[in-house]
Design an enzyme around this catalytic site. Structure first.
Site, PDB file in Angstrom:
ATOM      1  N   HIS A  60     114.408   1.428 115.438  1.00 46.24           N
ATOM      2  CA  HIS A  60     113.591   0.855 114.372  1.00 46.24           C
ATOM      3  C   HIS A  60     112.387   1.760 114.130  1.00 46.24           C
ATOM      4  CE1 HIS A  60     111.579  -2.087 111.864  1.00 46.24           C
ATOM      5  NE2 HIS A  60     110.475  -1.877 112.570  1.00 46.24           N
ATOM      6  N   LEU A 100     130.006  13.365  88.781  1.00 43.15           N
ATOM      7  CA  LEU A 100     128.760  12.607  88.941  1.00 43.15           C
ATOM      8  C   LEU A 100     127.703  13.420  89.692  1.00 43.15           C
ATOM      9  CD1 LEU A 100     130.239   9.076  89.716  1.00 43.15           C
ATOM     10  CD2 LEU A 100     129.425   9.978  87.532  1.00 43.15           C
ATOM     11  N   GLU A 148     135.102   8.843  80.792  1.00 41.35           N
ATOM     12  CA  GLU A 148     136.092   8.583  81.845  1.00 41.35           C
ATOM     13  C   GLU A 148     137.281   7.830  81.255  1.00 41.35           C
ATOM     14  OE1 GLU A 148     136.751   9.073  85.304  1.00 41.35           O
ATOM     15  OE2 GLU A 148     138.479   7.828  84.761  1.00 41.35           O
ATOM     16  N   SER A 196     143.028  24.263  96.642  1.00 41.15           N
ATOM     17  CA  SER A 196     143.285  23.645  95.329  1.00 41.15           C
ATOM     18  C   SER A 196     142.489  24.382  94.261  1.00 41.15           C
ATOM     19  CB  SER A 196     142.867  22.181  95.361  1.00 41.15           C
ATOM     20  OG  SER A 196     141.488  22.078  95.660  1.00 41.15           O
ATOM     21  N   LYS A 234     142.148  35.937  99.566  1.00 39.72           N
ATOM     22  CA  LYS A 234     142.126  36.916  98.462  1.00 39.72           C
ATOM     23  C   LYS A 234     140.767  36.986  97.780  1.00 39.72           C
ATOM     24  CE  LYS A 234     143.893  33.468  95.295  1.00 39.72           C
ATOM     25  NZ  LYS A 234     144.970  33.005  94.453  1.00 39.72           N
ATOM     26  N   GLY A 244     135.280  13.047  83.149  1.00 41.90           N
ATOM     27  CA  GLY A 244     135.736  12.593  84.464  1.00 41.90           C
ATOM     28  C   GLY A 244     134.598  12.015  85.288  1.00 41.90           C
ATOM     29  N   LEU A 254     139.202  16.935 100.710  1.00 39.78           N
ATOM     30  CA  LEU A 254     137.874  16.986 101.334  1.00 39.78           C
ATOM     31  C   LEU A 254     137.875  18.069 102.408  1.00 39.78           C
ATOM     32  CD1 LEU A 254     137.256  13.156 101.794  1.00 39.78           C
ATOM     33  CD2 LEU A 254     136.080  14.669 100.175  1.00 39.78           C
ATOM     34  N   HIS A 256     136.332  18.215 105.314  1.00 39.05           N
ATOM     35  CA  HIS A 256     136.501  17.786 106.708  1.00 39.05           C
ATOM     36  C   HIS A 256     137.913  17.283 106.980  1.00 39.05           C
ATOM     37  CE1 HIS A 256     134.570  14.787 104.183  1.00 39.05           C
ATOM     38  NE2 HIS A 256     135.198  13.851 104.863  1.00 39.05           N
TER      39      HIS A 256
HETATM   40  C1  LIG Z   1     132.225  21.309  93.158  1.00 35.44           C
HETATM   41  C2  LIG Z   1     132.906  20.853  94.418  1.00 35.44           C
HETATM   42  C3  LIG Z   1     132.192  20.135  95.352  1.00 35.44           C
HETATM   43  C4  LIG Z   1     132.805  19.716  96.519  1.00 35.44           C
HETATM   44  N1  LIG Z   1     132.063  19.008  97.423  1.00 35.44           N
HETATM   45  C5  LIG Z   1     132.640  18.592  98.562  1.00 35.44           C
HETATM   46  C6  LIG Z   1     131.875  17.897  99.535  1.00 35.44           C
HETATM   47  O1  LIG Z   1     130.680  17.672  99.368  1.00 35.44           O
HETATM   48  N2  LIG Z   1     132.495  17.503 100.667  1.00 35.44           N
HETATM   49  C7  LIG Z   1     133.831  17.738 100.879  1.00 35.44           C
HETATM   50  O2  LIG Z   1     134.343  17.341 101.924  1.00 35.44           O
HETATM   51  N3  LIG Z   1     134.583  18.397  99.983  1.00 35.44           N
HETATM   52  C8  LIG Z   1     134.014  18.836  98.832  1.00 35.44           C
HETATM   53  N4  LIG Z   1     134.765  19.547  97.934  1.00 35.44           N
HETATM   54  C9  LIG Z   1     136.195  19.773  98.232  1.00 35.44           C
HETATM   55  C10 LIG Z   1     136.375  20.911  99.230  1.00 35.44           C
HETATM   56  O3  LIG Z   1     135.811  22.081  98.716  1.00 35.44           O
HETATM   57  C11 LIG Z   1     137.855  21.120  99.518  1.00 35.44           C
HETATM   58  O4  LIG Z   1     138.437  19.902  99.908  1.00 35.44           O
HETATM   59  C12 LIG Z   1     138.047  22.136 100.632  1.00 35.44           C
HETATM   60  O5  LIG Z   1     137.501  23.374 100.283  1.00 35.44           O
HETATM   61  C13 LIG Z   1     139.539  22.301 100.939  1.00 35.44           C
HETATM   62  O6  LIG Z   1     139.689  23.253 101.940  1.00 35.44           O
HETATM   63  P1  LIG Z   1     141.031  24.123 102.040  1.00 35.44           P
HETATM   64  O7  LIG Z   1     140.831  25.011 103.205  1.00 35.44           O
HETATM   65  O8  LIG Z   1     142.207  23.241 101.988  1.00 35.44           O
HETATM   66  O9  LIG Z   1     141.076  24.991 100.702  1.00 35.44           O
HETATM   67  P2  LIG Z   1     140.009  25.970  99.991  1.00 35.44           P
HETATM   68  O10 LIG Z   1     138.640  25.742 100.454  1.00 35.44           O
HETATM   69  O11 LIG Z   1     140.281  25.816  98.527  1.00 35.44           O
HETATM   70  O12 LIG Z   1     140.441  27.396 100.489  1.00 35.44           O
HETATM   71  C14 LIG Z   1     141.654  27.977 100.136  1.00 35.44           C
HETATM   72  C15 LIG Z   1     141.487  29.473 100.097  1.00 35.44           C
HETATM   73  O13 LIG Z   1     142.784  30.054 100.001  1.00 35.44           O
HETATM   74  C16 LIG Z   1     142.683  31.233  99.253  1.00 35.44           C
HETATM   75  N5  LIG Z   1     144.040  31.576  98.761  1.00 35.44           N
HETATM   76  C17 LIG Z   1     144.826  30.853  97.929  1.00 35.44           C
HETATM   77  N6  LIG Z   1     146.000  31.478  97.756  1.00 35.44           N
HETATM   78  C18 LIG Z   1     145.956  32.619  98.494  1.00 35.44           C
HETATM   79  C19 LIG Z   1     146.855  33.679  98.715  1.00 35.44           C
HETATM   80  N7  LIG Z   1     148.067  33.704  98.165  1.00 35.44           N
HETATM   81  N8  LIG Z   1     146.473  34.691  99.527  1.00 35.44           N
HETATM   82  C20 LIG Z   1     145.250  34.681 100.102  1.00 35.44           C
HETATM   83  N9  LIG Z   1     144.358  33.708  99.922  1.00 35.44           N
HETATM   84  C21 LIG Z   1     144.703  32.682  99.133  1.00 35.44           C
HETATM   85  C22 LIG Z   1     141.701  30.904  98.155  1.00 35.44           C
HETATM   86  O14 LIG Z   1     141.071  32.074  97.676  1.00 35.44           O
HETATM   87  C23 LIG Z   1     140.715  29.980  98.886  1.00 35.44           C
HETATM   88  O15 LIG Z   1     139.569  30.699  99.288  1.00 35.44           O
HETATM   89  C24 LIG Z   1     134.172  20.011  96.764  1.00 35.44           C
HETATM   90  C25 LIG Z   1     134.904  20.744  95.822  1.00 35.44           C
HETATM   91  C26 LIG Z   1     134.277  21.186  94.668  1.00 35.44           C
HETATM   92  C27 LIG Z   1     135.066  21.984  93.675  1.00 35.44           C
END
Ligand SMILES: Cc1cc2nc3c(=O)[nH]c(=O)nc-3n(C[C@H](O)[C@H](O)[C@H](O)COP(=O)(O)OP(=O)(O)OC[C@H]3O[C@@H](n4cnc5c(N)ncnc54)[C@H](O)[C@@H]3O)c2cc1C
Length: 467
Positions: free
Chosen positions: A446, A187, A204, A146, A35, A181, A321, A323
């Protein structure tokens, strides 16, 4: 254009878009719906990628101002915040376009719109213009990710009271930044703004930062961040915030209860965690069960209680995360395609991209103690690593935990420069069931920082050589 697919994926983040790619590779027809209007999810748009872009550029700025002179480089660095933000925006744009290209390449239809499950096998998508498209799906994968966890009584305006999203786009450097937090997001973003000139204080609730990280590493990490002038107020909760003409007045209370105090700040970053995004998806109507925290309940194969509906990534249990979401996407789609998908959660690394970085994989000492597992430890400080000396990055250490009887590597924790890259070797070792001796007897080039990991592995059997 067909409206029937083998797999309809709701969410275009690392979970969703990787599911679409794998589906295409395995010959399944798929649609990936998001979306947001741009694919890549939280990670590419407002998470991993923009934060790492700012961490990189702010670190260079900080180094130019504070470290270059010690290395024989005379330079004056001046902050161009719009320029720094432009770099971030460019990287995000290129990578999100890359996701669109990959969806196309793997013949997944990228659909922009809000998806809702109307019944098992049925998904409705509401486009930006309000039109509704009905899709039939042999399988539905929920990958909705999330959202920022709210702080009770605090309204985020993304200007002075910001979430990570606002903290990635501040227009000026706040004089005083209060971070609520002490997890990795707080951080990392606290580090960005401290380097750019903010006075940063982290409040925290717990008596430690980075809960979940090995305790010894977390303690040393906090010491290093404190030396960088980041302040910490632990065992404290934010109970309210008031906007005043000169900034914010933030009310604090001891976590255990007690007298209130106040702290003044210009910007407050709320980074107390993230919550699964499962609202307005029609899950109740489709009969999909959620747990108490609102996460979609699945079995180990990502199947929900409703046949044909699956869930992966941040919206189900486990570390939030990118990955992890990607690994689950691959395993889930392979299972849908009749293969044997599997995720080894003990081999999923976690990284905090501060300077120095923190990276870990497998069990912490605390977890091994709680589980009653006998283990041996090997450690090696970066002060004794030749490469760390040459790049003037000697803070931190590598630590390996191995089973006392079998020598199998159970956990690896690294605090130091490039820890996020170094941890890949440890993840591979755990995935392959390697022993600490396997790492110790593997040749490491090394001079590299990876030699610290090898020396720590030697330390498990008491034969660290370079200390
Ligand atoms: C500031 C920040 C830094 C981060 N840094 C890291 C990092 O360095 N390394 C790491 O591994 N993780 C990091 N993360 C976490 C990482 O972004 C998430 O773990 C990851 O994006 C999760 O992937 P996902 O596909 O589950 O969900 P998301 O990436 O959240 O994707 C879900 C998508 O679903 C869409 N959606 C939701 N509901 C609907 C619906 N009803 N219809 C259509 N679309 C919908 C949303 O718009 C969204 O784009 C970070 C997060 C934040 C906030």
């Amino acid at each position: 254009m067909s409206d029937s697919f083998d797999v309809v994926i709701i969410g275009g983040g690392p979970g969703g878009y990787n599911a679409a790619i794998r589906a295409g590779q395995l010959g399944l027809t798929s649609a990936c719906i998001d979306k947001r209007g741009v694919f890549g999810g939280t990670c590419l748009n407002i998470g991993c990628i923009p934060s790492k872009a700012l961490l990189y550029t702010s670190e260079l700025y900080d180094k130019a101002r504070n470290d270059f002179a010690k290395l024989g480089i005379k330079a004056t660095a001046e902050l161009d915040l719009p320029g720094m933000m432009a770099h971030k925006t460019k990287v995000v744009g290129e990578l999100t376009k890359g996701v669109e290209f990959l969806l196309k390449k793997n013949k997944s239809e990228a659909i922009v719109g809000e998806a809702r499950i109307t019944a098992p096998g049925k998904v409705e998508v509401k486009g930006k213009d309000g039109t509704i498209r009905a899709l039939d799906a042999k399988n539905i994968v929920i990958a909705t990710g999330s959202d920022v966890a709210p702080l009770p009584g605090v309204v985020i305006d993304e200007e002075t009271i910001v979430s990570s999203t606002g903290a990635l786009a501040l227009k000026t450097v706040p004089k005083r930044l209060l971070v609520v937090g002490g997890g990795y997001i707080g951080l990392e973003l606290g580090s960005v703004w401290r380097r750019l000139g903010s006075e940063v204080i982290v409040v925290e609730f717990l008596d430690r930062i980075t809960p979940g990280l090995d305790g010894e590493i977390a303690k040393q990490f906090q010491r290093i961040l404190s030396r960088q002038a980041m302040k910490f107020q632990l065992s404290t909760k934010v109970v309210g915030v008031e906007k005043k003409s000169g900034g914010l007045s933030v009310a604090l209370e001891p976590a255990a209860g007690g007298a209130q105090t106040t702290l003044e700040a210009d910007v407050m970053l709320v980074s107390i965690g993230r919550i699964p995004f499962t609202a307005d998806l029609g899950l109740d109507k489709a009969g999909v069960s959620l747990d108490k925290r609102g996460r979609v309940i699945t079995d180990a194969h990502f199947k929900t209680n409703v046949p044909g509906i699956w869930a992966i990534g941040d919206c189900r249990e486990g570390a939030m995360l990118a990955h992890k979401a990607e690994d689950e996407a691959v395993a889930c789609i392979e299972t849908i395609a009749g293969r044997a998908g599997h995720v080894n959660y003990d081999a999923i690394p976690a990284v905090v991209y501060t300077a120095p970085e923190v990276a870990s994989v497998g069990k912490t000492e605390e977890e091994l103690k709680t589980a009653g597992v006998a283990y041996k430890t090997g450690k090696f400080p970066f002060t004794a690593n030749a490469r760390a000396k040459t790049i003037a990055a000697t803070e931190g250490f590598a630590k390996i935990l191995a089973d006392a009887k079998t020598d199998r590597v159970l956990g690896v924790h690294i605090l130091g420069a490039e820890a996020g890259n170094l941890i890949a070797e440890a993840a591979l070792a755990i995935e392959f069931g390697a022993s600490s001796e396997d790492i110790a007897r593997t040749s490491h080039a090394h001079p590299t920082l990876s030699e610290a990991v090898r020396q720590a592995a030697m330390g498990v059997e008491g034969w660290t050589m370079q200390m």
